[in-house]
Design a protein around this motif. Structure first.
Motif, PDB file in Angstrom:
ATOM      1  N   SER A  32       1.097  -1.293   0.092  1.00 19.58           N
ATOM      2  CA  SER A  32       0.012   0.030   0.082  1.00 19.58           C
ATOM      3  C   SER A  32       0.891   1.298  -0.003  1.00 19.58           C
ATOM      4  N   ILE A  33       0.770   2.049  -0.908  1.00 17.71           N
ATOM      5  CA  ILE A  33       1.341   3.260  -1.190  1.00 17.71           C
ATOM      6  C   ILE A  33       1.030   4.599  -0.683  1.00 17.71           C
ATOM      7  N   GLY A  34       1.468   5.460  -0.119  1.00 12.49           N
ATOM      8  CA  GLY A  34       1.221   6.852   0.229  1.00 12.49           C
ATOM      9  C   GLY A  34       2.010   7.927  -0.371  1.00 12.49           C
ATOM     10  N   ILE A  35       1.304   8.578  -1.307  1.00 11.01           N
ATOM     11  CA  ILE A  35       2.158   9.512  -1.807  1.00 11.01           C
ATOM     12  C   ILE A  35       1.602  11.073  -1.223  1.00 11.01           C
ATOM     13  N   LEU A  36       2.826  11.677  -0.811  1.00 14.95           N
ATOM     14  CA  LEU A  36       2.271  12.889  -0.125  1.00 14.95           C
ATOM     15  C   LEU A  36       2.917  13.984  -1.214  1.00 14.95           C
ATOM     16  N   GLY A  37       1.854  14.925  -1.506  1.00 16.68           N
ATOM     17  CA  GLY A  37       1.868  15.846  -2.382  1.00 16.68           C
ATOM     18  C   GLY A  37       1.060  15.660  -3.688  1.00 16.68           C
ATOM     19  N   ALA A  38      -0.014  16.272  -4.212  1.00 20.78           N
ATOM     20  CA  ALA A  38      -0.811  16.207  -5.278  1.00 20.78           C
ATOM     21  C   ALA A  38      -0.524  17.128  -6.219  1.00 20.78           C
ATOM     22  N   SER A  50      -1.160   3.217  -9.192  1.00 22.96           N
ATOM     23  CA  SER A  50      -2.583   2.508  -8.958  1.00 22.96           C
ATOM     24  C   SER A  50      -2.907   1.646 -10.236  1.00 22.96           C
ATOM     25  N   ALA A  51      -2.579   1.892 -11.325  1.00 19.86           N
ATOM     26  CA  ALA A  51      -2.863   1.048 -12.653  1.00 19.86           C
ATOM     27  C   ALA A  51      -2.091  -0.279 -12.737  1.00 19.86           C
ATOM     28  N   HIS A  55      -2.531  -0.268  -4.144  1.00 16.07           N
ATOM     29  CA  HIS A  55      -3.606   0.318  -3.289  1.00 16.07           C
ATOM     30  C   HIS A  55      -2.886   1.605  -3.027  1.00 16.07           C
ATOM     31  N   VAL A  56      -3.407   2.784  -3.524  1.00 13.01           N
ATOM     32  CA  VAL A  56      -2.599   4.200  -3.562  1.00 13.01           C
ATOM     33  C   VAL A  56      -3.608   5.025  -2.768  1.00 13.01           C
ATOM     34  N   THR A  57      -2.967   5.850  -1.886  1.00  6.73           N
ATOM     35  CA  THR A  57      -3.377   6.834  -1.173  1.00  6.73           C
ATOM     36  C   THR A  57      -2.578   8.161  -1.343  1.00  6.73           C
ATOM     37  N   LEU A  58      -3.402   9.189  -1.973  1.00  4.45           N
ATOM     38  CA  LEU A  58      -2.732  10.481  -2.323  1.00  4.45           C
ATOM     39  C   LEU A  58      -3.144  11.591  -1.446  1.00  4.45           C
ATOM     40  N   GLY A  59      -1.990  11.974  -0.778  1.00  5.98           N
ATOM     41  CA  GLY A  59      -2.327  12.887   0.526  1.00  5.98           C
ATOM     42  C   GLY A  59      -1.976  14.139   0.038  1.00  5.98           C
ATOM     43  N   GLY A  60      -2.670  15.249   0.547  1.00  3.71           N
ATOM     44  CA  GLY A  60      -2.703  16.685   0.499  1.00  3.71           C
ATOM     45  C   GLY A  60      -3.053  17.267   1.509  1.00  3.71           C
TER      46      GLY A  60
END
Length: 243
Positions: A32-38, A50-51, A55-60
């Motif tokens: 599961s990947i969290g990305i900080l910065g949108a 995601s493709a 499971h990706v969570t995009l954080g802003g």
């Protein structure tokens, strides 16, 4: 956009979940990947990972603001604030502006403890035309500063020597671009190498430079970028190793 239901997420591989936690995290297909910065970097990486089935969570700043900025991405992506994103995922990618990353990530020390942090940013001072200027950490690097500030986190530097669109589409260049890795933890770098494969990278184009201190070399490569952009405009390129 609401988060996906549990039924829509991929079921864990029983052979992987039977492994110790350390080795489960190495198995990139279960990450599961969290990305900080949108911004452009974060949303670009979110769509590609995601493709690839993660499971990706995009954080802003807020879930609503992040979802609005990332409209059109894969529906399975979850949107959250930065703290929730860091806390709820296994691997975290720093896609925030490099100049402010150290302060922001230091504030997430608890949430990032025990996790892999992939730093794709470059910390520079902006010039009058908005392009990268001098390094914020001469004689060191953002990655080294992050590792010192986050001793319980495994920091890995990667993907910071190319424009954002090349991060997820290496085939857009005539010559396959090099990805340089810097980090103290070998297991963390193996996990990152697996994720780079999901971004279209071939193993022979990944250069493990060594521990986190080697990041000061790749971060310094940003100094050539503004000159290239002024001459050739915003066209895809990467700073690569030719053999």
């Amino acid at each position: 956009m609401p988060p996906p239901s549990r039924s829509s997420r991929r079921s864990p591989d029983p052979e992987v979940t039977a492994l110790p936690t350390r080795y489960r995290k190495e198995h990139h297909r279960m990450t599961s990947i969290g990305i900080l910065g949108a911004g452009r970097v974060g949303t670009n990486l979110a769509g590609k990972l995601s493709a690839a089935g993660h499971h990706v969570t995009l954080g802003g700043r807020s879930p609503e603001d992040t979802a609005a900025r990332a409209a059109g991405l894969a529906p399975r992506i979850t949107f959250a604030d930065l703290r929730t994103t860091a806390r709820s995922t296994d691997v975290v990618i720093n896609a925030m502006p490099g100049g402010s990353s150290l302060d922001r990530l230091t504030g997430l020390r608890t949430e990032l403890a025990g996790k892999i942090l992939i730093d794709v940013s470059n910390a520079t001072r902006d010039t009058a035309d908005g392009l990268p200027g001098d390094l914020c950490h001469p004689g060191s690097s953002l990655a080294e500063k992050l590792q010192a500030a986050l001793p319980d986190t495994h920091v890995v530097k990667a993907l910071n020597t190319m424009l954002f669109m090349v991060m997820t589409a290496p085939e857009s260049l005539a010559t396959p671009p090099t990805v340089y890795l810097s980090g103290n933890d070998e297991h963390a770098k193996k996990t990152v190498t697996g994720l780079l494969g999901d971004l279209g990278r071939q193993p022979e184009r990944i250069e493990d430079l060594g521990d986190i201190t080697t990041a000061r070399a790749t971060e310094a490569m940003i100094l050539v970028v503004p000159h290239i952009l002024r001459r050739h405009a915003f066209k895809p390129f990467a700073v690569s190793l030719a053999r």
